[in-house]
Design a protein around this motif. Structure first.
Motif, PDB file in Angstrom:
ATOM      1  N   ASP A  13      37.029  47.020 -10.598  1.00 48.05           N
ATOM      2  CA  ASP A  13      37.347  48.171 -11.434  1.00 48.05           C
ATOM      3  C   ASP A  13      38.813  48.229 -11.849  1.00 48.05           C
ATOM      4  O   ASP A  13      39.173  48.960 -12.772  1.00 48.05           O
ATOM      5  N   GLY A  14      39.676  47.484 -11.146  1.00 46.91           N
ATOM      6  CA  GLY A  14      41.082  47.490 -11.500  1.00 46.91           C
ATOM      7  C   GLY A  14      41.975  47.188 -10.321  1.00 46.91           C
ATOM      8  O   GLY A  14      41.509  46.785  -9.245  1.00 46.91           O
ATOM      9  N   VAL A  15      43.282  47.396 -10.520  1.00 48.12           N
ATOM     10  CA  VAL A  15      44.288  47.136  -9.488  1.00 48.12           C
ATOM     11  C   VAL A  15      45.315  48.261  -9.515  1.00 48.12           C
ATOM     12  O   VAL A  15      45.725  48.715 -10.586  1.00 48.12           O
ATOM     13  N   ILE A  16      45.719  48.708  -8.330  1.00 48.76           N
ATOM     14  CA  ILE A  16      46.777  49.715  -8.193  1.00 48.76           C
ATOM     15  C   ILE A  16      48.038  49.023  -7.703  1.00 48.76           C
ATOM     16  O   ILE A  16      47.991  48.307  -6.687  1.00 48.76           O
ATOM     17  N   ILE A  17      49.151  49.215  -8.395  1.00 54.40           N
ATOM     18  CA  ILE A  17      50.452  48.745  -7.908  1.00 54.40           C
ATOM     19  C   ILE A  17      51.241  49.993  -7.554  1.00 54.40           C
ATOM     20  O   ILE A  17      51.645  50.774  -8.424  1.00 54.40           O
ATOM     21  N   SER A  18      51.434  50.216  -6.279  1.00 55.85           N
ATOM     22  CA  SER A  18      51.962  51.488  -5.786  1.00 55.85           C
ATOM     23  C   SER A  18      53.330  51.331  -5.145  1.00 55.85           C
ATOM     24  O   SER A  18      53.652  50.287  -4.577  1.00 55.85           O
ATOM     25  N   THR A  19      54.134  52.379  -5.238  1.00 59.26           N
ATOM     26  CA  THR A  19      55.347  52.489  -4.436  1.00 59.26           C
ATOM     27  C   THR A  19      54.972  53.033  -3.056  1.00 59.26           C
ATOM     28  O   THR A  19      53.870  53.562  -2.869  1.00 59.26           O
ATOM     29  N   PRO A  20      55.861  52.938  -2.072  1.00 57.91           N
ATOM     30  CA  PRO A  20      55.585  53.581  -0.783  1.00 57.91           C
ATOM     31  C   PRO A  20      55.329  55.083  -0.916  1.00 57.91           C
ATOM     32  O   PRO A  20      54.458  55.625  -0.235  1.00 57.91           O
ATOM     33  N   THR A  21      56.067  55.759  -1.798  1.00 55.19           N
ATOM     34  CA  THR A  21      55.802  57.176  -2.027  1.00 55.19           C
ATOM     35  C   THR A  21      54.374  57.382  -2.509  1.00 55.19           C
ATOM     36  O   THR A  21      53.671  58.307  -2.082  1.00 55.19           O
ATOM     37  N   GLY A  22      53.918  56.513  -3.411  1.00 50.72           N
ATOM     38  CA  GLY A  22      52.581  56.625  -3.970  1.00 50.72           C
ATOM     39  C   GLY A  22      51.476  56.134  -3.062  1.00 50.72           C
ATOM     40  O   GLY A  22      50.295  56.210  -3.423  1.00 50.72           O
ATOM     41  N   SER A  23      51.827  55.656  -1.874  1.00 53.58           N
ATOM     42  CA  SER A  23      50.784  55.139  -0.980  1.00 53.58           C
ATOM     43  C   SER A  23      49.826  56.231  -0.521  1.00 53.58           C
ATOM     44  O   SER A  23      48.697  55.941  -0.102  1.00 53.58           O
ATOM     45  N   THR A  24      50.245  57.500  -0.609  1.00 53.11           N
ATOM     46  CA  THR A  24      49.362  58.606  -0.225  1.00 53.11           C
ATOM     47  C   THR A  24      48.555  59.137  -1.400  1.00 53.11           C
ATOM     48  O   THR A  24      47.838  60.129  -1.253  1.00 53.11           O
ATOM     49  N   ALA A  25      48.673  58.489  -2.567  1.00 56.74           N
ATOM     50  CA  ALA A  25      47.960  58.945  -3.765  1.00 56.74           C
ATOM     51  C   ALA A  25      46.705  58.097  -3.975  1.00 56.74           C
ATOM     52  O   ALA A  25      45.912  57.912  -3.055  1.00 56.74           O
ATOM     53  N   TYR A  26      46.515  57.565  -5.181  1.00 50.03           N
ATOM     54  CA  TYR A  26      45.307  56.795  -5.507  1.00 50.03           C
ATOM     55  C   TYR A  26      45.133  55.614  -4.554  1.00 50.03           C
ATOM     56  O   TYR A  26      44.018  55.249  -4.164  1.00 50.03           O
ATOM     57  N   ASN A  27      46.238  55.000  -4.173  1.00 51.52           N
ATOM     58  CA  ASN A  27      46.192  53.889  -3.223  1.00 51.52           C
ATOM     59  C   ASN A  27      45.417  54.238  -1.965  1.00 51.52           C
ATOM     60  O   ASN A  27      44.601  53.460  -1.468  1.00 51.52           O
ATOM     61  N   LEU A  28      45.673  55.429  -1.433  1.00 54.50           N
ATOM     62  CA  LEU A  28      45.008  55.853  -0.199  1.00 54.50           C
ATOM     63  C   LEU A  28      43.505  56.014  -0.408  1.00 54.50           C
ATOM     64  O   LEU A  28      42.695  55.568   0.415  1.00 54.50           O
ATOM     65  N   SER A  29      43.121  56.629  -1.525  1.00 50.68           N
ATOM     66  CA  SER A  29      41.701  56.855  -1.777  1.00 50.68           C
ATOM     67  C   SER A  29      40.957  55.551  -2.050  1.00 50.68           C
ATOM     68  O   SER A  29      39.737  55.475  -1.864  1.00 50.68           O
ATOM     69  N   ALA A  30      41.702  54.506  -2.469  1.00 51.34           N
ATOM     70  CA  ALA A  30      41.081  53.208  -2.722  1.00 51.34           C
ATOM     71  C   ALA A  30      41.094  52.306  -1.493  1.00 51.34           C
ATOM     72  O   ALA A  30      40.717  51.138  -1.577  1.00 51.34           O
ATOM     73  N   GLY A  31      41.517  52.836  -0.363  1.00 52.53           N
ATOM     74  CA  GLY A  31      41.500  52.066   0.878  1.00 52.53           C
ATOM     75  C   GLY A  31      42.773  51.309   1.165  1.00 52.53           C
ATOM     76  O   GLY A  31      42.814  50.459   2.064  1.00 52.53           O
ATOM     77  N   GLY A  32      43.852  51.616   0.440  1.00 50.38           N
ATOM     78  CA  GLY A  32      45.127  50.953   0.678  1.00 50.38           C
ATOM     79  C   GLY A  32      45.867  51.546   1.865  1.00 50.38           C
ATOM     80  O   GLY A  32      45.533  52.630   2.359  1.00 50.38           O
ATOM     81  N   PRO A  33      46.922  50.861   2.330  1.00 52.33           N
ATOM     82  CA  PRO A  33      47.655  51.311   3.516  1.00 52.33           C
ATOM     83  C   PRO A  33      48.670  52.396   3.191  1.00 52.33           C
ATOM     84  O   PRO A  33      49.168  52.500   2.072  1.00 52.33           O
TER      85      PRO A  33
END
Length: 288
Positions: free
Chosen positions: A177-197
């Protein structure tokens, strides 16, 4: 306005620029209360133009406001703060977030806490956190993100193919479905809901998280922020680039987006007692 280098604090603070959550004219009462509290401690407040127009006041363009005041005040939720950070980024001005939303990972001061916080603020009992930003370059257009840059499929009926390089060397191909490139601040946003650390917000690192990957071998990746990452759309359907969940750009087949750490940081004003792990405990209900 000058910065106290030893403490990373502001000195001789005389004014603040206020930006209100858009399409919320009901915030007029909150603004009047904010103005009163700031005036009581000798800080003049000025409104951003669109915010002022919304509540029938006079205001200044954001660029003019950033040149006029010592710091900005974002009034709303995390989404409002994200927008203010990106729009004011080139001015490198500190931002205080007042939370009128629900989650409040970034905006940690509630209205009923503002008076006490500003008392401490005048006593230099606060801190300014420097948060990593990322810069994206797409077809000669550049933009910055505070939370994340998402490469997403255009249609819900099909998946997307994305080839990835690190410093010009191929390292992965994503299909899903896609790829998330996140900052550490953003790790609690979409990254978290997609199973990221989750990554401590003052870290300098990229988090690359596939969204619903077709292959179970695809996993989130945390890597140092001194690399440049390039993503190329390898199918003929194209994709969309979503910046902090707010700004959208289209990208076509064989087009690439290059992402790297931004030269400057976002600067957030916080209480000295604010603790990241307490925030996680409260917002994510850890331990309940």
């Amino acid at each position: 306005m000058k910065l106290k280098k030893s403490l990373n604090l502001l000195e001789n603070v005389k004014s603040a620029g206020v930006v209100l959550r858009p399409s919320s004219p009901e915030l007029k009462e909150e603004y009047l209360e904010i103005k009163r509290i700031f005036n009581d401690i000798g800080i003049e407040t000025y409104l951003e133009y669109n915010s002022a127009k919304m509540i029938d006041f006079d205001g200044f363009s954001l660029n003019s406001l950033c040149n006029k005041v010592d710091f900005l005040v974002s009034v709303g939720g995390d989404g409002t703060l994200l927008s203010v950070v990106r729009r004011s980024f080139k001015h490198n001005i500190p931002i205080l977030g007042i939370n009128l939303g629900t989650l409040g990972f970034l905006t940690d001061i509630n209205m009923d806490e503002l008076e006490n916080f500003l008392t401490n603020f005048k006593k230099e009992n606060y801190r300014i956190d420097n948060r990593m930003m990322i810069e994206g370059n797409l077809n000669l257009n550049s933009f910055v993100a505070f939370n994340d840059i998402v490469i997403s499929r255009k249609s819900i009926s099909s998946m997307i193919s994305i080839d990835a390089k690190i410093d010009g060397k191929p390292f992965n191909s994503y299909y899903g479905d896609g790829v998330i490139i996140s900052t550490p601040t953003g790790s609690t946003a979409y990254n978290l809901s997609a199973g990221g650390p989750l990554v401590y917000p003052l870290t300098e690192a990229f988090i690359i998280t596939p969204v619903a990957p077709h292959s179970l071998t695809q996993r989130p990746l945390v890597m140092p922020a001194d690399f440049e990452i390039e993503f190329t759309i390898s199918d003929n359907q194209g994709a969309v680039i979503i910046v902090d969940g707010q700004d959208i750009y289209e990208i076509g087949q064989n087009d690439s987006i290059k992402i790297k750490i931004a030269q400057d940081n976002a600067r957030l004003i916080h209480r000295t007692e604010r603790n990241y792990f307490d925030v996680l405990n409260e917002k994510l209900r850890w331990g309940n």
